[in-house]
Design a protein around this motif. Structure first.
Motif, PDB file in Angstrom:
ATOM      1  N   GLN A  64     156.511 102.660  22.652  1.00 45.96           N
ATOM      2  CA  GLN A  64     157.905 101.685  22.304  1.00 45.96           C
ATOM      3  C   GLN A  64     159.463 102.889  22.227  1.00 45.96           C
ATOM      4  O   GLN A  64     159.385 103.534  21.202  1.00 45.96           O
ATOM      5  CB  GLN A  64     157.849 100.787  21.093  1.00 45.96           C
ATOM      6  N   ALA A  65     159.656 102.935  23.151  1.00 49.53           N
ATOM      7  CA  ALA A  65     161.185 103.817  23.279  1.00 49.53           C
ATOM      8  C   ALA A  65     161.320 103.763  24.099  1.00 49.53           C
ATOM      9  O   ALA A  65     161.385 102.834  25.201  1.00 49.53           O
ATOM     10  CB  ALA A  65     160.026 105.148  23.468  1.00 49.53           C
ATOM     11  N   ASP A  66     163.521 104.073  24.116  1.00 47.76           N
ATOM     12  CA  ASP A  66     163.951 103.986  25.031  1.00 47.76           C
ATOM     13  C   ASP A  66     164.308 105.288  25.546  1.00 47.76           C
ATOM     14  O   ASP A  66     164.154 106.231  25.133  1.00 47.76           O
ATOM     15  CB  ASP A  66     164.948 103.754  24.513  1.00 47.76           C
ATOM     16  N   ILE A  67     163.760 105.645  27.123  1.00 49.43           N
ATOM     17  CA  ILE A  67     163.852 106.834  27.681  1.00 49.43           C
ATOM     18  C   ILE A  67     165.513 106.999  28.379  1.00 49.43           C
ATOM     19  O   ILE A  67     166.490 106.619  29.527  1.00 49.43           O
ATOM     20  CB  ILE A  67     163.052 106.620  29.141  1.00 49.43           C
ATOM     21  N   ASP A  68     166.691 107.500  27.399  1.00 54.17           N
ATOM     22  CA  ASP A  68     167.597 107.825  27.678  1.00 54.17           C
ATOM     23  C   ASP A  68     168.294 108.980  28.305  1.00 54.17           C
ATOM     24  O   ASP A  68     169.556 108.760  28.921  1.00 54.17           O
ATOM     25  CB  ASP A  68     168.638 107.904  26.840  1.00 54.17           C
ATOM     26  N   TYR A  69     167.519 109.558  28.629  1.00 53.56           N
ATOM     27  CA  TYR A  69     167.697 110.863  28.987  1.00 53.56           C
ATOM     28  C   TYR A  69     167.090 111.712  29.677  1.00 53.56           C
ATOM     29  O   TYR A  69     165.396 112.096  28.848  1.00 53.56           O
ATOM     30  CB  TYR A  69     168.609 111.332  28.244  1.00 53.56           C
ATOM     31  N   LEU A  70     166.849 112.410  30.491  1.00 51.32           N
ATOM     32  CA  LEU A  70     165.358 113.691  31.407  1.00 51.32           C
ATOM     33  C   LEU A  70     166.190 114.251  32.004  1.00 51.32           C
ATOM     34  O   LEU A  70     167.424 114.903  32.853  1.00 51.32           O
ATOM     35  CB  LEU A  70     164.312 112.658  31.819  1.00 51.32           C
ATOM     36  N   ASP A  71     165.682 116.000  31.683  1.00 54.29           N
ATOM     37  CA  ASP A  71     166.136 117.005  32.395  1.00 54.29           C
ATOM     38  C   ASP A  71     164.982 117.478  33.576  1.00 54.29           C
ATOM     39  O   ASP A  71     163.472 118.112  32.762  1.00 54.29           O
ATOM     40  CB  ASP A  71     166.834 117.784  32.030  1.00 54.29           C
ATOM     41  N   VAL A  72     165.570 118.255  34.450  1.00 59.42           N
ATOM     42  CA  VAL A  72     164.554 119.365  34.964  1.00 59.42           C
ATOM     43  C   VAL A  72     164.983 120.373  34.626  1.00 59.42           C
ATOM     44  O   VAL A  72     166.322 120.422  35.417  1.00 59.42           O
ATOM     45  CB  VAL A  72     164.012 118.356  35.937  1.00 59.42           C
ATOM     46  N   VAL A  73     164.303 121.745  34.466  1.00 59.79           N
ATOM     47  CA  VAL A  73     164.806 123.045  34.819  1.00 59.79           C
ATOM     48  C   VAL A  73     163.549 124.305  35.522  1.00 59.79           C
ATOM     49  O   VAL A  73     162.433 123.413  35.346  1.00 59.79           O
ATOM     50  CB  VAL A  73     164.912 123.287  33.232  1.00 59.79           C
TER      51      VAL A  73
END
Length: 780
Positions: free
Chosen positions: A769-778
């Protein structure tokens, strides 16, 4: 009968009304006195409602809301020319003026599927592969099934036009109002190899005016909404390819047959494109909030403005925003600050000497002209000086009706308080731009600035805030109002009578518009970008309001506006976090934009067709707002990135840091609080060949212990988890620790990263149970 009518026309209009004979008779001829106009039934079949034939010899005009199909076909040709006189009521297509549909001669004819046109004259519409909207084009289908196209040099106007299109067996030719048009756009194949027309083998093609491509009954390709909305006064199809002299002769004859053609303005040449790469916005209020040029808590000083310009080395354009736009931050004669603060004393019962008047206001009332100093500082720094006006800012307006108001001296105006009927909703909302009085006030401010100062340009800021109309106002009316306003401002910028000009009167003064980054957000504001450019906008600044990230339709806008300079805006943050103080503004935590996030966002902007980038709120990594200790630590803005942002080649060689975040109004991540199915998202990337190391993908979620319970597929490949990486690339910011979340990281093989769209699938493990608010790729 045709000869009789041509003779009558010659008597009425003179011998030049009929063009000189060509080597062969026309394959098809109608209009301008060429054939009888009593009913048109011997030539046309009406197709659809709203079509009519004007019966006023010696001319006939087709009135089209749908279209007409010719009664008789003509034989397919390897070369041809088509001449047409038409007028559109609108220039946003696709609007097919004249096209040809293949005729099926009988029940035993072979089956034909798909697009059956041979050639088409049309006003282009929206779409990734059909050319910029509002441009006229001729398209010819070659023997290989591919279309060859030629475009007008600029968007056409809503007036009568004389057009000649031709195909000589290899090349496509287009003449608009007597001028040859040489423009091509990369929208599919449009070259001349294998140029012969596609053979039909069916014995004939049917000319059609304004009805998609002829309709299903004759095997045409029908596309809803493609019919001409306008009028046609002449259609003539020949086997011959004309010379320039032929075109001019035909145009002269057409003008005699239809005098309205003489009022057509000359074709517009493509405008000069703004040469700037980096635009910097300075909101002026920050100099009383975050400035390092004097001791903390000390008042603003006049030289602070100059220093704020000189610290932005590497900027081509420096834009000064005079606060919130409703109260002048310049020595205005329309609404002087002395009058404003006297009204405050009377309205809210606060003597002027006890008001918390901004220091900038005190200096202006003491005789200071900040715009004059700003211009001088820009000249010193080698930057071009623009003023940027917020057109409907609402900061502090929620306090306007409070009889004991003690805040908003710099933003709550007399006009707003004394005209509540002009508000969009209640107190705190913006002003209704459907009211002429509202527009006249804002225009008066802009006119005063543009005619008083030697500016290089002006920006209309539609983003503070993008609400201009009540819900009851039709969208087309909004577009009409905004377009008309922009046209007036463009006219003011063309005024060379401003005093103090030291560089002559022929200098271009640029007009920029700061608009929503997504096309889907523009209609409610009243923005139609092609119409704004035609009204005088030179520079389009695509804004996500507060954030750095891929929240712009840059590629589509580039295709839509081939001649305007397009900029992608970047800001000081990529994600906002928790509120740490319920009172006061600027009371939330936020992730700082890193150097490589700026570089990557700029790199992608150039890759997708932008001409440059803009910076907004850049200095707000300096201490500001409420509860600053909880929202810090603070640091100086990364001014060292500015010189690099205008160098696409250098940017393409740098490590890359891509970001997707759920921001204000833009939700690219389909997060769910109770994750029961995969989350799918897309990330546009342009990896370079200079760096081939594997990268890392990170997910961030607020307020959960289950963030590690995710599997990630990247372009169909399952990624392997790895230990948390707090700084995948070096950066000085520690202020990401206040977002009340944690990262889960995955190894990203460089070999599976694609140029263009990359597809991510986030698969929750059972119980997550989670909200994904942000992702990034480096990609290091």
């Amino acid at each position: 009968m045709t000869r009789i009518w041509c003779g009558i026309l010659a008597i009425l209009l003179g011998p030049t009304a009929v063009s000189a004979p060509t080597s062969t008779a026309p394959l098809f001829e109608w209009g301008a006195g060429a054939v009888p106009s009593s009913t048109g039934r011997d030539v046309w079949q009406k197709r659809g409602a709203g079509v009519s034939l004007t019966d006023s010899p010696p001319r006939a005009i087709l009135e089209c809301h749908a279209g007409f199909r010719a009664v008789n076909p003509i034989p397919p040709q390897e070369t041809f020319s088509v001449e047409v006189i038409f007028r559109c009521r609108r220039t946003m297509g696709n609007l097919q003026i004249v096209t040809t549909g293949l005729m099926i001669p009988g029940k035993d004819a072979p089956a034909i599927t798909g697009d059956r046109r041979q050639w088409c004259l049309e006003v282009r519409g929206e779409g990734d592969r059909i050319g910029p909207p509002g441009f006229f084009s001729i398209a010819v289908r070659g023997a290989d099934g591919q279309w060859r196209k030629r475009f007008s040099n600029a968007r056409i106007r809503e007036e009568w036009h004389h057009v000649v299109g031709a195909f000589d067996g290899q090349s496509v030719l287009l003449f608009l109002d007597g001028e040859k048009q040489d423009r091509e756009f990369q929208v599919g194949r449009s070259r001349s190899e294998d140029g012969l027309l596609k053979p039909t083998g069916l014995g004939g093609i049917v000319p059609v005016i304004g009805d998609g491509s002829g309709g299903d009954s004759m095997g045409g390709y029908r596309s809803a909404g493609n019919g001409l909305d306008g009028q046609v006064a002449l259609l003539r199809i020949r086997k011959d390819v004309p010379t320039m002299a032929d075109v001019r002769r035909w145009q002269s004859a057409a003008a005699l047959a239809l005098p309205e053609l003489t009022a057509t303005l000359p074709p517009r040449p493509p405008p000069a494109k703004a040469p700037f790469s980096v635009i910097y916005s300075n909101d002026f209020t920050n100099l009383g909030i975050v400035t390092p040029f004097h001791a903390k808590g000390a008042p603003f000083e006049r030289d602070d403005l100059r220093q704020s310009v000189l610290e932005t080395k590497g900027t081509g354009v420096h834009m000064l925003q005079p606060a919130h736009g409703q109260v002048p931050w310049w020595p205005s004669k329309i609404y002087p600050l002395t009058e404003h603060h006297a009204w405050w004393a009377d309205r809210y019962g606060i003597p002027t000497e006890k008001q918390r008047i901004p220091a900038q206001h005190r200096e202006i009332m003491a005789g200071w002209d900040p715009f004059a100093d700003f211009l001088a500082a820009c000249r010193e720094a080698g930057q071009h000086a623009f003023i940027s006006m917020r057109l409907n800012d609402t900061h502090h307006l929620q306090h306007a009706d409070n009889p004991k108001c003690r805040t908003g001296y710099h933003s709550i105006s007399r006009f707003y308080v004394e005209n509540p009927e002009y508000r969009l909703k209640g107190v705190g909302s913006g002003l209704d731009w459907a009211q002429p009085e509202v527009r006249e006030l804002i225009f008066a401010y802009i006119e005063e600035i543009c005619t008083s100062y030697d500016l290089d340009g002006f920006e209309l800021d539609f983003m503070r805030f993008p609400n201009f109309f009540r819900d009851s106002c039709p969208l087309d009316e909004r577009v009409r109002i905004i377009t008309g306003f922009v046209k007036r401002v463009s006219g003011v910028l063309g005024n060379r009578g401003f005093p103090g000009s030291r560089r002559g009167d022929t200098r271009k003064r640029w007009l920029c518009a700061r608009v929503p980054g997504r096309l889907e957000q523009m209609a409610e504001v009243g923005i139609c970008l092609p119409k704004l450019v035609d009204a005088g906008v030179d520079m389009v600044n695509l804004s996500a309001s507060f954030f750095t990230g891929p929240y712009h339709d840059v590629g589509t806008v580039r295709n839509m506006l081939p001649d305007a300079a397009i900029y992608v805006e970047m800001c000081h943050t990529t994600l906002t976090g928790k509120v740490v103080n319920q009172r006061g503004g600027d009371n939330f935590t936020f992730l700082r934009t890193t150097d490589h996030q700026y570089y990557t966002a700029a790199h992608m902007a150039y890759e997708e067709g932008a001409d440059g980038v803009s910076l907004f709120n850049f200095v707000y990594t300096r201490e500001h707002g409420s509860n600053t200790e909880a929202r810090g630590p603070w640091c100086e803005p990364p001014f060292h990135v500015l010189p690099r942002l205008g160098d696409p080649g250098w940017l393409a060689r740098q490590p890359q840091w891509y970001v997707l975040a759920n921001t204000w109004g833009v939700k690219p991540l389909p997060a769910r609080s109770e994750a029961t199915e995969p989350l799918v998202c897309r990330l546009e990337m342009a990896p370079n060949s200079h760096r081939m190391e594997d990268g890392v993908l990170r997910l961030l979620s607020k307020g959960t212990d289950a963030i590690g319970r995710w599997r990630v597929l990247f372009n169909g490949e399952i990624l392997r988890g790895t230990s948390a990486v707090d700084r995948p690339l070096p950066h000085p910011h520690d202020a990401n620790l206040n977002l009340n979340g944690s990262y889960v990281c995955f190894e990203l093989p460089r070999s599976i990263v694609r140029r263009g769209a990359n597809h991510l699938i986030l698969i929750p493990r059972e119980g997550t149970q989670a909200d994904i608010d942000y992702l990034d790729v480096v990609l290091p």
